[in-house]
Motif scaffolding. Structure first.
Motif, PDB file in Angstrom:
ATOM      1  N   ASP A 174      -4.741  13.032 -17.524  1.00 30.38           N
ATOM      2  CA  ASP A 174      -3.304  12.954 -17.753  1.00 30.38           C
ATOM      3  C   ASP A 174      -3.045  13.253 -19.231  1.00 30.38           C
ATOM      4  O   ASP A 174      -3.076  12.349 -20.075  1.00 30.38           O
TER       5      ASP A 174
ATOM      6  N   ARG B 201     -12.784   4.621 -11.861  1.00 26.27           N
ATOM      7  CA  ARG B 201     -12.183   4.658 -10.535  1.00 26.27           C
ATOM      8  C   ARG B 201     -10.759   4.111 -10.562  1.00 26.27           C
ATOM      9  O   ARG B 201      -9.863   4.626  -9.864  1.00 26.27           O
TER      10      ARG B 201
ATOM     11  N   ARG C 291      -8.573   6.921 -12.019  1.00 28.37           N
ATOM     12  CA  ARG C 291      -8.309   7.997 -11.049  1.00 28.37           C
ATOM     13  C   ARG C 291      -7.296   7.546 -10.002  1.00 28.37           C
ATOM     14  O   ARG C 291      -6.379   8.312  -9.642  1.00 28.37           O
ATOM     15  N   THR C 292      -7.440   6.328  -9.516  1.00 27.32           N
ATOM     16  CA  THR C 292      -6.504   5.827  -8.511  1.00 27.32           C
ATOM     17  C   THR C 292      -5.087   5.761  -9.060  1.00 27.32           C
ATOM     18  O   THR C 292      -4.123   6.141  -8.383  1.00 27.32           O
ATOM     19  N   HIS C 293      -4.950   5.305 -10.305  1.00 29.22           N
ATOM     20  CA  HIS C 293      -3.617   5.208 -10.901  1.00 29.22           C
ATOM     21  C   HIS C 293      -3.009   6.591 -11.103  1.00 29.22           C
ATOM     22  O   HIS C 293      -1.818   6.800 -10.819  1.00 29.22           O
TER      23      HIS C 293
ATOM     24  N   LEU D 290      -3.543   9.278  -9.452  1.00 32.42           N
ATOM     25  CA  LEU D 290      -3.198   9.872  -8.165  1.00 32.42           C
ATOM     26  C   LEU D 290      -2.006   9.188  -7.509  1.00 32.42           C
ATOM     27  O   LEU D 290      -1.223   9.839  -6.802  1.00 32.42           O
ATOM     28  N   ASP D 291      -1.844   7.874  -7.720  1.00 37.09           N
ATOM     29  CA  ASP D 291      -0.824   7.119  -6.984  1.00 37.09           C
ATOM     30  C   ASP D 291       0.462   6.876  -7.767  1.00 37.09           C
ATOM     31  O   ASP D 291       1.507   6.624  -7.159  1.00 37.09           O
ATOM     32  N   SER D 292       0.410   6.922  -9.096  1.00 37.92           N
ATOM     33  CA  SER D 292       1.582   6.551  -9.880  1.00 37.92           C
ATOM     34  C   SER D 292       2.068   7.729 -10.715  1.00 37.92           C
ATOM     35  O   SER D 292       1.263   8.474 -11.286  1.00 37.92           O
TER      36      SER D 292
ATOM     37  N   ASP E  17      -2.571  -2.181 -16.865  1.00 38.33           N
ATOM     38  CA  ASP E  17      -2.896  -1.782 -15.502  1.00 38.33           C
ATOM     39  C   ASP E  17      -4.387  -1.991 -15.220  1.00 38.33           C
ATOM     40  O   ASP E  17      -4.778  -2.453 -14.143  1.00 38.33           O
TER      41      ASP E  17
END
Length: 228
Positions: free
Chosen positions: A17, A54, A57-59, A61-63, A71
């Motif tokens: 990002d 991980r 990456r999850t954040h 992709l989702d936010s 976070d």
């Protein structure tokens, strides 16, 4: 995480990002200091299911919002809480007569789980296994999971059931398999005393040792239909 690990994580986030990247030396130094202040007690990764990368990456992709250090801190707290919820304290090796050593070992084990050094210790789960062939043979021979010797011992504590089983074994109808038309006992329940006063109101509710005769004929007819 120390400052070097924080810098590595910020570089990793900047690749995923670019909005979070700081190009100025002063800005990057301030960002590392801020993240280290909030994440100095959060490990970079453990051998038991935790990895900051991980979470990043999850954040991403989702936010739609840039990731913040809080976070990651909240994700670590949730992971630690889940591990402790699944943890069952093993019996300490310390002397039970030494409360201080006993407690210290329990606290040390929980702390190791909380910081990710060891996995949570859970009770052994009951696993499915194939049935033993001798049990299948015994069930077919006895017709029940209760052995005959145990059933005989239980007979004195449940005389009504014992009488029903004896009647079926002797080929007689099970009288309690049908409802009673006199005391209105349901199928499977014993008959009860049902006395009428002068006004026709039923009185008494004591269990009868023998069923009412009105149950005998319906039970016999049902037994004949089952045999036929």
């Amino acid at each position: 995480m120390d400052r070097r690990e924080i810098a590595a994580i910020l570089a990793y986030i900047g690749r995923l990002d670019p909005r979070t990247a700081r190009t100025g030396t002063g800005e990057a130094r301030d960002q590392i200091a801020q993240w280290h202040e909030l994440l100095h007690d959060v490990p970079l990764a453990t051998d038991h299911g935790w990895d900051v990368r991980r979470v990043v990456r999850t954040h991403v992709l989702d936010s739609p919002y840039p990731i913040l250090p809080v976070d990651i801190a909240r994700a670590w707290r949730a992971h630690r809480r889940d591990c402790l919820d699944r943890h069952t304290d093993p019996t300490p090796a310390a002397d039970p007569d030494d409360p201080a050593a006993w407690r210290a070992e329990l606290v040390g084990t929980r702390h190791a789980v909380a910081v990710g050094q060891t996995p949570p210790a859970a009770y052994r789960q009951i696993t499915r296994t194939d049935k033993r062939p001798d049990i299948e043979t015994r069930l077919r021979a006895d017709g029940s999971c209760i052995p005959p010797a145990v059933r005989a011992e239980l007979a004195r504590y449940r005389p009504t059931r014992a009488a029903r089983e004896a009647a079926v074994a002797a080929g007689r109808p099970d009288v309690l398999s049908v409802p009673c038309g006199w005391c209105h006992a349901r199928a499977g329940e014993p008959c009860r005393q049902r006395r009428l006063d002068l006004g026709g109101t039923a009185r008494g509710n004591a269990v009868r040792a023998t069923p009412h005769p009105s149950r005998v004929d319906p039970a016999a007819r049902m037994n004949q239909r089952q045999v036929a």
